[in-house]
Scaffold this motif. Structure first.
Motif, short mmCIF file in Angstrom:
data_model
loop_
_atom_site.label_atom_id
_atom_site.label_comp_id
_atom_site.label_asym_id
_atom_site.label_seq_id
_atom_site.Cartn_x
_atom_site.Cartn_y
_atom_site.Cartn_z
N GLY A 1 -0.92 2.92 -11.77
CA GLY A 1 -2.24 2.58 -11.25
C GLY A 1 -2.11 1.66 -10.04
N ASP A 2 -3.25 1.25 -9.52
CA ASP A 2 -3.26 0.32 -8.38
C ASP A 2 -2.63 -1.01 -8.77
N ASN A 3 -2.88 -1.46 -10.00
CA ASN A 3 -2.38 -2.78 -10.41
C ASN A 3 -0.86 -2.82 -10.43
N GLY A 4 -0.23 -1.79 -11.00
CA GLY A 4 1.23 -1.76 -11.06
C GLY A 4 1.87 -1.57 -9.70
N SER A 5 1.27 -0.71 -8.87
CA SER A 5 1.84 -0.45 -7.54
C SER A 5 1.72 -1.67 -6.63
N TYR A 6 0.59 -2.40 -6.70
CA TYR A 6 0.44 -3.61 -5.90
C TYR A 6 1.46 -4.67 -6.32
N ASN B 1 0.82 -1.21 0.00
CA ASN B 1 0.00 0.00 0.00
C ASN B 1 0.85 1.26 0.00
N GLY B 2 2.06 1.16 0.56
CA GLY B 2 2.98 2.30 0.52
C GLY B 2 3.36 2.66 -0.90
N PHE B 3 3.59 1.65 -1.72
CA PHE B 3 3.88 1.91 -3.14
C PHE B 3 2.68 2.55 -3.82
#
Length: 282
Positions: free
Chosen positions: A141-146, A80-82
């Motif tokens: 986006g959320d997908n890449g950061s997760y 979540n930090g990413f």
């Protein structure tokens, strides 16, 4: 490593749903990610062997239950930090490159499988960084950061358990995204009385961007918002590179836990200064 990548792609899929469906709120994502990562830890018997500090070991590794909770929330924090730092062109990708470069340098060829994973990530992230930082055409986006957060989190645990880098030194390397979430979490709960995982515009990169935008608007320099966006990332990434150099030169002398504490204090001082500055501008 293969199991870790499969889970990373599963989290990528969760993030993709969040990117495409705005009704998929942060609480739902948090619970789903908690279940997926918790199952992964239990299935693979993934624990941290040593935190390189007697007091830390006695607190976080005193039992299997506490160790499980520690690993679970450590991975949740870095994932979540990413996601929290994914707000400017090149910021999350540049941060990933700096972390991966540190890992690769300190491992120094001691584990070929981990080296291969790091180099593969570095190559793909590096290519995306060029398009993201220079042109701003591709976002994580959320997908890449997760995906990136989970893989780098798993790498950190594997590297620690293989005794390739001290655990406290790894904490200094991944400091920025983890502390960004840690600080934002408590800031929202105690000061803003809001949900800890809901988005806002009070992250460190948000305040730097706002400050630069205001300062440039007062000067004769006419920068576009896109340029200021990338400049914000450049300032933070340059700071992370300088921190990496100081860590390499003086981290062992100062003590890695002391170094981490100094980073935390510096972050808080800079944040408070920028926050007050933004309020003054209002």
């Amino acid at each position: 490593i293969i199991n870790s990548l499969l889970i990373a792609y599963l989290l990528l899929f969760v993030g993709l749903i969040a990117d495409l469906n705005k009704n998929f709120n942060s609480n739902q994502r948090f619970i789903i990610m908690l279940v997926i990562i918790g199952f992964y830890i239990i299935k693979n018997n993934l624990y941290v062997n040593d935190l390189d500090h007697e007091i830390l070991n006695s607190i976080f590794l005193s039992s299997n239950t506490i160790s499980f909770i520690f690993v679970l929330f450590s991975l949740m924090f870095i994932v979540n930090g990413f996601n929290f730092i994914d707000g400017n062109n090149g910021l999350i990708l540049g941060t990933s490159l700096i972390i991966l470069a540190n890992f690769f340098y300190y491992i120094n060829g001691q584990n070929k499988e981990i080296d291969f994973l790091i180099l593969s990530l570095f190559l793909s992230v590096g290519i995306l960084f060029i398009f993201n930082f220079v042109f701003g055409n591709i976002i994580c986006g959320d997908n890449g950061s997760y995906f990136l957060g989970f893989v780098i989190g798993i790498l950190a645990i594997l590297i620690s358990n293989e005794n390739l880098i001290y655990s406290t030194k790894i904490a200094c390397i991944v400091f920025y995204p983890v502390f960004e979430l840690f600080f934002s979490f408590w800031r929202r709960i105690f000061f803003q009385k809001s949900k800890p995982f809901d988005p806002d515009h009070l992250h460190l990169h948000s305040l730097i961007y706002r400050t630069l935008r205001i300062q440039f608007s007062k000067s004769s320099i006419n920068f576009s918002l896109k340029t200021i966006n990338s400049l914000t990332s450049a300032l933070i990434l340059t700071s992370l590179i300088i921190i990496s150099l100081i860590l390499h030169l003086y981290g062992g002398t100062l003590g890695y836990l002391n170094f981490f504490s100094a980073l935390s204090l510096t972050y808080l001082i800079v944040y408070i200064y920028l926050f007050r500055l933004s309020k003054k501008e209002d």
